[in-house]
Design an enzyme around this catalytic site. Structure first.
Site, PDB file in Angstrom:
ATOM      1  N   GLU A   6       1.941 -34.202 -66.866  1.00  0.00           N
ATOM      2  CA  GLU A   6       1.881 -33.743 -65.477  1.00  0.00           C
ATOM      3  C   GLU A   6       2.358 -32.303 -65.403  1.00  0.00           C
ATOM      4  OE1 GLU A   6       4.129 -35.918 -62.611  1.00  0.00           O
ATOM      5  OE2 GLU A   6       3.297 -37.871 -63.154  1.00  0.00           O
ATOM      6  N   GLU A  11      -1.834 -36.921 -51.437  1.00  0.00           N
ATOM      7  CA  GLU A  11      -1.618 -38.350 -51.201  1.00  0.00           C
ATOM      8  C   GLU A  11      -0.634 -38.522 -50.044  1.00  0.00           C
ATOM      9  OE1 GLU A  11      -1.100 -40.483 -55.131  1.00  0.00           O
ATOM     10  OE2 GLU A  11      -1.194 -38.407 -55.832  1.00  0.00           O
ATOM     11  N   LYS A  22       2.923 -40.771 -50.159  1.00  0.00           N
ATOM     12  CA  LYS A  22       4.000 -40.541 -51.125  1.00  0.00           C
ATOM     13  C   LYS A  22       5.301 -40.231 -50.374  1.00  0.00           C
ATOM     14  CE  LYS A  22       3.608 -39.005 -55.134  1.00  0.00           C
ATOM     15  NZ  LYS A  22       3.514 -38.195 -56.363  1.00  0.00           N
ATOM     16  N   GLU A  57       5.659 -33.346 -52.009  1.00  0.00           N
ATOM     17  CA  GLU A  57       5.180 -34.509 -52.761  1.00  0.00           C
ATOM     18  C   GLU A  57       3.797 -34.955 -52.301  1.00  0.00           C
ATOM     19  OE1 GLU A  57       6.458 -36.377 -55.397  1.00  0.00           O
ATOM     20  OE2 GLU A  57       7.722 -34.592 -55.595  1.00  0.00           O
TER      21      GLU A  57
END
Length: 409
Positions: free
Chosen positions: A273, A327, A330, A336
């Site tokens: 990541e 997203e 999250k 985030e």
């Protein structure tokens, strides 16, 4: 007559060689992209279905993606595609999977029914099992990995599927300068076991590395250009004298030095990541669309160059960008939920140059002004230069052949 045919054959051979070199050059260009993957997170209530995600990834010519579970819908949708999946065992499952029978059941129900139609290349056993806040599961890590690998051996899949685990950089006690890299004393025992397993199975050590976090915590001390891969003076490791022009490569080398301190110098390192948020809270310095676009664009260009780190300059490494989508479910700070290259409606959050071959994928109107040089343009430039070199050497060879044909015997 025989001399004439020999000269013609020689000419044809050289022309064939030139065409072969042309395709080889272009082939190498595409192989460089093979070291790039992207994380496909699914913590959202408005994301496109897996079949649409497959179309998007295929249009971007990305052939590797990582998911954070073994979602049957994803595994089924990605069957008979050219995209390799890196699947994940959820953290909470590790205690039960220490049992070899439970691990065998997991492999026979979660992996075997989909393989080889779905290209599953790796299994991540957990994700960031050690953090500064929680290390309660780390003791289950290596036993669970061994059980899962044993199950792959029993099912004949171990030759095709690697077993590893992504680690947070918090496993390091020191990371600066890179040559000082070492693991925290409390995880040294587990890391020694893990590295032994990775060496025996020829699997990589994965890290989740985010230069953004370091910059956010110390924006006055860390130059922004250094973390964004922009031109900058960089830093020199005072002990090795290696020069680093970006933080990500320094972080990777710190991990390599840490492994070497435990006696493991030959294990591959990959970045499972890395990314940059395009939006953040008031205290999340640097979380902007512009910085996210520059970080990911520059990283992609480095991947196209197929380069290694200063410690391993001739050894390229795999990188998985985080993430494909923003997203919305999250937890945590605003950042985030804003790491995605794309919005859930498949419009670009910002343009890093991964131009889709589908006309339906367009840049979001709110960020359309963030226009940057595309990787497609870079690739086209490389091909153009290759063609120019080819034309030059073609002329040289043809002139030489002409002189050879005219030469009296």
């Amino acid at each position: 007559m025989s001399k004439m045919f020999s000269r013609i054959a020689m000419t044809n051979s050289i022309v064939l060689l030139l065409f072969s070199l042309t395709f080889l050059e272009h082939g190498l260009l595409f192989q460089r992209v093979s070291s790039l993957g992207i994380n496909y997170g699914q913590v959202g209530d408005n994301l496109p279905p897996p079949d649409k995600v497959l179309q998007l990834l295929s249009s971007l010519h990305i052939n590797k993606t990582r998911i954070y579970d073994t979602n049957p819908r994803v595994l089924t949708s990605f069957a008979n595609s050219n995209i390799e999946l890196f699947v994940t065992v959820e953290n909470e499952m590790l205690p039960s999977l220490v049992d070899p029978q439970q691990a065998l059941q997991w492999v026979t129900t979660r992996i075997k029914p989909y393989f080889p139609a779905t290209k599953i290349g790796g299994i991540a056993v957990g994700n960031e099992l050690y953090t500064d806040d929680d290390s309660s599961l780390i003791g289950y890590l290596v036993p669970a990995m061994m059980s899962i690998h044993g199950a792959l051996v029993q099912t004949g899949l171990d030759k095709y599927i690697q077993v590893s685990t992504p680690n947070s950089l918090s496993v390091l006690q020191e990371s600066y300068p890179p040559s000082a890299g070492c693991f925290r004393p409390e995880v040294t025992g587990v890391m020694t076991q893990l590295l032994g397993f990775l060496r025996n199975t020829k699997s990589p050590f994965w890290i989740n590395a985010y230069p953004y976090f370091a910059y956010k915590d110390s924006p006055a001390k860390i130059p922004l250009d250094y973390v964004l891969f922009n031109p900058n003076p960089g830093m020199v490791d005072p002990y090795t004298k290696y020069h680093y022009d970006n933080m990500l490569y320094a972080q990777v080398d710190a991990v390599i030095f840490a492994m070497a301190r435990l006696g493991f110098k030959d294990i591959e390192v990959g970045v499972s990541e890395t990314g940059w948020p395009s939006k953040g809270d008031g205290d999340e310095v640097g979380a902007t669309v512009a910085n996210a676009a520059v970080y990911n664009k520059n990283l992609l260009r480095r991947q196209l160059q197929n380069e290694g780190t200063p410690l391993r300059p001739n050894l390229s490494f795999d990188v998985y960008l985080f993430a494909l989508f923003n997203e919305d479910l999250k937890p945590g700070p605003t950042s985030e939920r804003n790491y995605g290259l794309y919005q859930p409606d498949e419009t670009m959050a910002y343009n890093v140059g991964l131009l889709s071959s589908s006309s339906s994928t367009t840049t979001s109107t709110s960020t359309s002004s963030t226009s940057i040089i595309s990787l497609t343009s870079s690739a086209s430039t490389a091909i153009k230069k290759g063609k120019q070199r080819l034309m030059y050497w073609t002329c040289v060879y043809l002139l030489a052949i002409h002189m050879l044909i005219r030469r009296p015997y």
